[in-house]
Design a protein around this motif. Structure first.
Motif, PDB file in Angstrom:
ATOM      1  N   LEU A 227       0.829  -1.205   0.000  1.00 15.36           N
ATOM      2  CA  LEU A 227       0.000   0.000   0.000  1.00 15.36           C
ATOM      3  C   LEU A 227       0.866   1.259   0.000  1.00 15.36           C
ATOM      4  O   LEU A 227       0.380   2.362   0.245  1.00 15.36           O
ATOM      5  CB  LEU A 227      -0.933   0.004   1.219  1.00 15.36           C
ATOM      6  CG  LEU A 227      -1.875  -1.211   1.338  1.00 15.36           C
ATOM      7  CD1 LEU A 227      -2.800  -1.054   2.548  1.00 15.36           C
ATOM      8  CD2 LEU A 227      -2.712  -1.393   0.062  1.00 15.36           C
ATOM      9  N   LYS A 228       2.153   1.064  -0.283  1.00 23.13           N
ATOM     10  CA  LYS A 228       3.074   2.209  -0.295  1.00 23.13           C
ATOM     11  C   LYS A 228       3.164   2.839  -1.680  1.00 23.13           C
ATOM     12  O   LYS A 228       3.384   4.032  -1.802  1.00 23.13           O
ATOM     13  CB  LYS A 228       4.486   1.758   0.114  1.00 23.13           C
ATOM     14  CG  LYS A 228       4.575   1.216   1.518  1.00 23.13           C
ATOM     15  CD  LYS A 228       5.987   0.683   1.782  1.00 23.13           C
ATOM     16  CE  LYS A 228       6.045   0.010   3.140  1.00 23.13           C
ATOM     17  NZ  LYS A 228       7.339  -0.681   3.345  1.00 23.13           N
ATOM     18  N   LEU A 229       3.022   1.997  -2.704  1.00 17.59           N
ATOM     19  CA  LEU A 229       3.204   2.488  -4.077  1.00 17.59           C
ATOM     20  C   LEU A 229       1.845   2.782  -4.700  1.00 17.59           C
ATOM     21  O   LEU A 229       1.043   1.875  -4.911  1.00 17.59           O
ATOM     22  CB  LEU A 229       3.942   1.443  -4.920  1.00 17.59           C
ATOM     23  CG  LEU A 229       5.275   0.924  -4.347  1.00 17.59           C
ATOM     24  CD1 LEU A 229       5.893  -0.088  -5.302  1.00 17.59           C
ATOM     25  CD2 LEU A 229       6.235   2.080  -4.095  1.00 17.59           C
ATOM     26  N   TYR A 230       1.605   4.050  -4.949  1.00 16.62           N
ATOM     27  CA  TYR A 230       0.301   4.395  -5.519  1.00 16.62           C
ATOM     28  C   TYR A 230       0.334   5.729  -6.254  1.00 16.62           C
ATOM     29  O   TYR A 230       1.292   6.490  -6.134  1.00 16.62           O
ATOM     30  CB  TYR A 230      -0.768   4.437  -4.420  1.00 16.62           C
ATOM     31  CG  TYR A 230      -0.535   5.448  -3.325  1.00 16.62           C
ATOM     32  CD1 TYR A 230      -0.968   6.762  -3.449  1.00 16.62           C
ATOM     33  CD2 TYR A 230       0.114   5.083  -2.139  1.00 16.62           C
ATOM     34  CE1 TYR A 230      -0.773   7.686  -2.441  1.00 16.62           C
ATOM     35  CE2 TYR A 230       0.324   5.996  -1.118  1.00 16.62           C
ATOM     36  CZ  TYR A 230      -0.124   7.302  -1.276  1.00 16.62           C
ATOM     37  OH  TYR A 230       0.088   8.228  -0.282  1.00 16.62           O
ATOM     38  N   PHE A 231      -0.737   5.954  -7.023  1.00 16.10           N
ATOM     39  CA  PHE A 231      -0.946   7.228  -7.697  1.00 16.10           C
ATOM     40  C   PHE A 231      -2.095   7.943  -6.994  1.00 16.10           C
ATOM     41  O   PHE A 231      -2.976   7.294  -6.418  1.00 16.10           O
ATOM     42  CB  PHE A 231      -1.293   7.013  -9.170  1.00 16.10           C
ATOM     43  CG  PHE A 231      -0.188   6.323  -9.919  1.00 16.10           C
ATOM     44  CD1 PHE A 231       0.932   7.030 -10.342  1.00 16.10           C
ATOM     45  CD2 PHE A 231      -0.253   4.965 -10.184  1.00 16.10           C
ATOM     46  CE1 PHE A 231       1.957   6.397 -11.026  1.00 16.10           C
ATOM     47  CE2 PHE A 231       0.770   4.320 -10.861  1.00 16.10           C
ATOM     48  CZ  PHE A 231       1.879   5.042 -11.284  1.00 16.10           C
ATOM     49  N   HIS A 232      -2.057   9.245  -7.059  1.00 15.79           N
ATOM     50  CA  HIS A 232      -3.045  10.040  -6.349  1.00 15.79           C
ATOM     51  C   HIS A 232      -3.477  11.214  -7.226  1.00 15.79           C
ATOM     52  O   HIS A 232      -2.636  11.873  -7.821  1.00 15.79           O
ATOM     53  CB  HIS A 232      -2.406  10.554  -5.048  1.00 15.79           C
ATOM     54  CG  HIS A 232      -3.379  11.186  -4.116  1.00 15.79           C
ATOM     55  ND1 HIS A 232      -4.210  10.452  -3.299  1.00 15.79           N
ATOM     56  CD2 HIS A 232      -3.653  12.488  -3.877  1.00 15.79           C
ATOM     57  CE1 HIS A 232      -4.956  11.286  -2.593  1.00 15.79           C
ATOM     58  NE2 HIS A 232      -4.645  12.508  -2.921  1.00 15.79           N
ATOM     59  N   THR A 249      -6.913   7.157  -4.881  1.00 16.69           N
ATOM     60  CA  THR A 249      -5.649   6.433  -4.730  1.00 16.69           C
ATOM     61  C   THR A 249      -5.722   5.222  -5.635  1.00 16.69           C
ATOM     62  O   THR A 249      -6.648   4.405  -5.516  1.00 16.69           O
ATOM     63  CB  THR A 249      -5.445   5.980  -3.268  1.00 16.69           C
ATOM     64  OG1 THR A 249      -5.228   7.133  -2.454  1.00 16.69           O
ATOM     65  CG2 THR A 249      -4.241   5.054  -3.149  1.00 16.69           C
ATOM     66  N   VAL A 250      -4.792   5.110  -6.546  1.00 18.16           N
ATOM     67  CA  VAL A 250      -4.731   3.936  -7.429  1.00 18.16           C
ATOM     68  C   VAL A 250      -3.414   3.222  -7.151  1.00 18.16           C
ATOM     69  O   VAL A 250      -2.339   3.791  -7.354  1.00 18.16           O
ATOM     70  CB  VAL A 250      -4.812   4.342  -8.915  1.00 18.16           C
ATOM     71  CG1 VAL A 250      -4.711   3.107  -9.813  1.00 18.16           C
ATOM     72  CG2 VAL A 250      -6.101   5.096  -9.188  1.00 18.16           C
ATOM     73  N   PHE A 251      -3.535   2.012  -6.643  1.00 22.09           N
ATOM     74  CA  PHE A 251      -2.322   1.293  -6.251  1.00 22.09           C
ATOM     75  C   PHE A 251      -1.540   0.794  -7.462  1.00 22.09           C
ATOM     76  O   PHE A 251      -2.117   0.407  -8.478  1.00 22.09           O
ATOM     77  CB  PHE A 251      -2.664   0.118  -5.332  1.00 22.09           C
ATOM     78  CG  PHE A 251      -3.162   0.564  -3.987  1.00 22.09           C
ATOM     79  CD1 PHE A 251      -2.309   1.190  -3.093  1.00 22.09           C
ATOM     80  CD2 PHE A 251      -4.496   0.370  -3.626  1.00 22.09           C
ATOM     81  CE1 PHE A 251      -2.774   1.623  -1.859  1.00 22.09           C
ATOM     82  CE2 PHE A 251      -4.970   0.793  -2.394  1.00 22.09           C
ATOM     83  CZ  PHE A 251      -4.101   1.430  -1.506  1.00 22.09           C
ATOM     84  N   ASN A 252      -0.240   0.776  -7.287  1.00 25.24           N
ATOM     85  CA  ASN A 252       0.652   0.325  -8.358  1.00 25.24           C
ATOM     86  C   ASN A 252       0.670  -1.194  -8.466  1.00 25.24           C
ATOM     87  O   ASN A 252       0.770  -1.748  -9.558  1.00 25.24           O
ATOM     88  CB  ASN A 252       2.060   0.843  -8.074  1.00 25.24           C
ATOM     89  CG  ASN A 252       3.005   0.555  -9.204  1.00 25.24           C
ATOM     90  OD1 ASN A 252       2.778   0.987 -10.323  1.00 25.24           O
ATOM     91  ND2 ASN A 252       4.049  -0.206  -8.936  1.00 25.24           N
ATOM     92  N   GLN A 253       0.583  -1.869  -7.334  1.00 24.00           N
ATOM     93  CA  GLN A 253       0.632  -3.335  -7.362  1.00 24.00           C
ATOM     94  C   GLN A 253      -0.746  -3.890  -7.730  1.00 24.00           C
ATOM     95  O   GLN A 253      -1.761  -3.410  -7.248  1.00 24.00           O
ATOM     96  CB  GLN A 253       1.057  -3.862  -5.986  1.00 24.00           C
ATOM     97  CG  GLN A 253       1.371  -5.348  -5.989  1.00 24.00           C
ATOM     98  CD  GLN A 253       1.818  -5.841  -4.622  1.00 24.00           C
ATOM     99  OE1 GLN A 253       1.304  -5.427  -3.601  1.00 24.00           O
ATOM    100  NE2 GLN A 253       2.781  -6.745  -4.623  1.00 24.00           N
ATOM    101  N   THR A 254      -0.752  -4.906  -8.574  1.00 17.34           N
ATOM    102  CA  THR A 254      -2.025  -5.512  -8.969  1.00 17.34           C
ATOM    103  C   THR A 254      -2.363  -6.689  -8.070  1.00 17.34           C
ATOM    104  O   THR A 254      -1.527  -7.187  -7.322  1.00 17.34           O
ATOM    105  CB  THR A 254      -1.988  -6.001 -10.421  1.00 17.34           C
ATOM    106  OG1 THR A 254      -0.921  -6.936 -10.567  1.00 17.34           O
ATOM    107  CG2 THR A 254      -1.771  -4.849 -11.372  1.00 17.34           C
ATOM    108  N   ILE A 255      -3.618  -7.141  -8.175  1.00 18.38           N
ATOM    109  CA  ILE A 255      -4.103  -8.288  -7.409  1.00 18.38           C
ATOM    110  C   ILE A 255      -4.360  -9.418  -8.405  1.00 18.38           C
ATOM    111  O   ILE A 255      -4.876  -9.170  -9.501  1.00 18.38           O
ATOM    112  CB  ILE A 255      -5.416  -7.919  -6.689  1.00 18.38           C
ATOM    113  CG1 ILE A 255      -5.185  -6.723  -5.777  1.00 18.38           C
ATOM    114  CG2 ILE A 255      -5.971  -9.107  -5.923  1.00 18.38           C
ATOM    115  CD1 ILE A 255      -6.368  -5.805  -5.719  1.00 18.38           C
TER     116      ILE A 255
END
Ligand code: ZN
Length: 377
Positions: A227-232, A249-255
């Motif tokens: 949850l550290k890497l994201y776009f805002h 907040t759009v996270f960089n890591q995918t699920i």
């Protein structure tokens, strides 16, 4: 050897990029929380995704200049070290806490107790309201946000409202009213047990308006581990009424979901016309000068976009920045291996010449072997 090194470094880069790949997000559907969402009365929105180009006629915010979703051009994001890791609390729910899961005709919505909260990463405190998903069809992807033109298979939105307002209805019309956490879903090799907690019930709510009660589980498992890497950025609900009150907040890591799970998501529900509920995403909206912040430096992560882009033109578009990071690491590894190889060869040569000196002149034409080395060493 250096070719192998290059290949290795490229693989490593690809893996790195994959791990840190994608970013984006979005969310919306404030109206889904309204008690009217099951009816077709005046309080219910008659909008449809087929009509998405004309939402602005009935809902004027939909034609505004701070709309969502957007395409995130990673080369144009602004690295902002002050964007701290997103912190969430209360997300782990016991099984005896029942949650409503509903097909509202536009998506599947899981209602969340307001004990779930965002406690870090935003300047203010937010409580959760609901989460929902956006997806495509068996023929194509359906995330709302895109990254460097790449659309991901699906996207989750966890909707929160600012605790300074009494409830989500009041908050959603305030400029700082909503915070949505978004993340991309992709297909991986394993079944995702957290998503299964939702997906296994979809067949019971196939028709619009149906709902089912599901046991609580760890909602945090639906979000990326990182949850550290994201776009805002500042945007809007991605469905009517499109209020421009969302701090995204759009996270960089995918699920990752298994192929079967993604199929369940895409084929299980029907809309108000009893047609398959698919492609429930809005087209990306113009930034109109808005800036997209990143909590991390994006250049090292852009390589992944190359591997995940299905669309050739998009890949070409950002290949320059991708290559930038790739080249640096590839050259680094290449040089490292070359130096090691050179040192090794120098060592062999030196060793060999020593052996030659120790040997008698008559043996100078004997081919070097390991056995000789042992005998003379
Ligand atoms: Zn949404």
């Amino acid at each position: 050897m250096s070719r192998a090194a290059l290949r290795f470094s490229l693989l490593l880069l690809a893996a790195l990029g994959r791990a840190g790949a994608d970013s984006e997000h979005d969310q919306e559907h404030g109206d889904e929380d309204s008690p009217h969402s099951r009816e077709k009365g005046p309080g219910h929105s008659h909008w449809s995704y087929e009509d998405r180009e004309h939402w602005g006629v009935d809902y004027k915010d939909c034609a505004g200049t701070m709309q969502s979703p957007i395409n995130i051009d990673t080369a144009k994001t602004i690295f902002s070290p002050q964007l701290r890791p997103i912190q969430i609390s209360g997300y782990s729910l016991p099984a005896n806490e029942k949650l409503k899961l509903r097909n509202n005709g536009h998506t599947v919505v899981l209602e969340l107790p307001n004990s779930l909260a965002i406690t870090g990463g935003y300047a203010q405190q937010y409580r959760a309201v609901q989460l929902h998903l956006h997806w495509g069809s068996p023929l194509g992807p359906g995330s709302e946000h895109t990254v460097n033109g790449h659309r991901f298979p699906a996207e989750i939105h966890v909707v929160h409202y600012n605790t300074k307002y009494d409830n989500v209805q009041k908050a959603m019309v305030q400029p700082d009213g909503l915070a949505v956490l978004g993340a991309f879903l992709e297909v991986g090799p394993m079944e995702n047990p957290y998503y299964q907690e939702i997906l296994q019930h979809l067949y019971k709510i196939r028709q619009e308006g149906k709902e089912v009660s599901v046991p609580g589980f760890n909602i945090a498992g639906l979000l990326p581990a990182n949850l550290k890497l994201y776009f805002h950025y500042n945007g809007s609900l991605t469905t009517p009424p499109c209020y421009q009150t969302v701090k995204w907040t759009v996270f960089n890591q995918t699920i990752l979901l298994s192929y079967n799970q993604m199929s369940m998501l895409v084929t299980s529900l029907t809309n108000d016309d009893s047609k398959p509920l698919q492609n429930n995403y809005r087209m990306v909206q113009d930034l109109h000068g808005r800036r997209v912040l990143a909590s991390f430096q994006t250049t090292l992560f852009s390589v992944k976009q190359l591997s995940s882009d299905s669309d050739g033109s998009a890949a070409a578009e950002h290949s320059s920045s991708s290559f930038h990071a790739g080249d640096v690491l590839a050259v680094l590894f290449g040089v490292l291996f070359a130096v090691t190889a050179l040192a090794f060869m120098l060592y062999i040569c030196k060793h060999r010449s020593q052996n030659t000196r120790l040997d008698s002149p008559t043996k100078s034409k004997v081919i070097y072997t390991a056995a000789t080395t042992e005998a003379t060493a």
